[in-house]
Design an enzyme around this catalytic site. Structure first.
Site, PDB file in Angstrom:
ATOM      1  N   HIS A  89       2.847  -6.065  -1.351  1.00 20.40           N
ATOM      2  CA  HIS A  89       2.272  -4.898  -0.681  1.00 20.40           C
ATOM      3  C   HIS A  89       2.823  -3.634  -1.342  1.00 20.40           C
ATOM      4  CE1 HIS A  89       1.380  -1.934   2.423  1.00 20.40           C
ATOM      5  NE2 HIS A  89       0.462  -2.779   2.861  1.00 20.40           N
ATOM      6  N   GLU A 138      -5.898  -2.658  -2.334  1.00 18.28           N
ATOM      7  CA  GLU A 138      -5.462  -1.557  -1.454  1.00 18.28           C
ATOM      8  C   GLU A 138      -4.944  -0.410  -2.286  1.00 18.28           C
ATOM      9  OE1 GLU A 138      -3.828  -3.103   2.860  1.00 18.28           O
ATOM     10  OE2 GLU A 138      -2.551  -1.778   1.717  1.00 18.28           O
TER      11      GLU A 138
HETATM   12  O1  G3P Z   1      -1.789  -3.977   4.773  1.00 13.82           O
HETATM   13  C1  G3P Z   1      -2.683  -3.082   5.324  1.00 13.82           C
HETATM   14  C2  G3P Z   1      -2.129  -1.717   5.354  1.00 13.82           C
HETATM   15  O2  G3P Z   1      -1.344  -1.377   4.263  1.00 13.82           O
HETATM   16  C3  G3P Z   1      -3.197  -0.706   5.564  1.00 13.82           C
HETATM   17  O3  G3P Z   1      -2.593   0.349   6.236  1.00 13.82           O
HETATM   18  O4  G3P Z   1      -2.485   2.141   7.832  1.00 13.82           O
HETATM   19  O5  G3P Z   1      -4.065   2.267   5.915  1.00 13.82           O
HETATM   20  O6  G3P Z   1      -4.528   0.686   7.777  1.00 13.82           O
HETATM   21  P1  G3P Z   1      -3.488   1.421   6.973  1.00 13.82           P
END
Ligand code: G3P
Length: 219
Positions: A89, A138
């Site tokens: 992550h 992400e």
């Molecule tokens: O692993 C999911 C997370 O990093 C996403 O965070 O707060 O953008 O939904 P958020």
């Protein structure tokens, strides 16, 4: 499917973590959408024994039994009933690719499912070579955003990530700033199999309401 990342938010810690898992379980039951709480290691055993959802944790280390002070053993995580683990992550990156490869291998050998995060397309392609159970795109700059989601801001990259993951035969998850049923619907339309979300659920005044909105995206 929806991975709900508890991170180390106070709202996702201890008794509050358990209460949130019960809400996720209720919404999963009513909506029939697969929802996976991704909890802190310290809370995992209590949550595993209290809800029927598959419970994941947020990291394991590439170690076996031995002298590794403060590290987390994949084998012992599996023994308490945890089903899977996030790796790499953006808030807990591996220092090098070999360490990530080892962590993925050791976790899979311990019968844990793995989801490895990539912050860009190039990293995603390399990660696919490791054959995790899931790969996630992400973009770190959108993590925690309450206004712009990955699917609104980076839809072209999501499409390319879908192509790369499909070519490797690995299901793709997208995350960062996900905050509406519409975000979920668009992610699925582009070819992702699900989303990873934290802020919109864990930090919500009413997590049940927010999650109910997200699962609408699967209809
Ligand atoms: O692993 C999911 C997370 O990093 C996403 O965070 O707060 O953008 O939904 P958020």
């Amino acid at each position: 499917m929806i991975f709900v990342n508890y991170k180390t938010y106070e709202e996702g810690t201890g008794q509050k973590a358990l209460a949130l898992a019960k809400i996720l379980e209720d919404v999963a039951r009513t909506s029939q959408v697969k929802i996976i709480p991704v909890v802190q290691t310290i809370d995992a055993e209590a949550i595993v024994s209290s809800v029927t959802l598959p419970i994941w944790i947020q990291h394991v280390d590439p170690v076996s039994y031995g002298a590794h002070t403060g590290w987390t053993l994949p084998e012992e995580v599996a023994k308490i009933g945890v089903a899977g683990v996030f790796l790499n992550h953006s808030e807990h990156k591996f220092n090098n690719f070999e360490a990530l490869r080892n962590a993925n291998q050791k976790a899979k050998s311990a019968n844990l499912k793995t989801l490895i995060f990539a912050g860009d397309l190039e990293e995603l392609k390399r990660i696919c070579e490791l054959n995790p159970t899931f790969v996630a795109y992400e973009p770190p700059e959108l993590v925690g955003s309450t206004t712009a989601s990955v699917i609104e801001a980076k839809s072209e990259i999501v499409s390319k990530a879908v192509e790369a993951a499909r070519a490797a035969g690995i299901p793709l998850i997208v995350g960062a700033g996900i905050h509406s049923g519409n975000d979920v619907q668009k992610s699925l339309e582009l070819g992702a199999v699900g989303v990873a979300v934290a802020t919109d659920i864990v930090k919500a005044v009413d997590p049940r309401k927010e999650l109910t909105d997200l699962v609408e995206g699967f209809k």
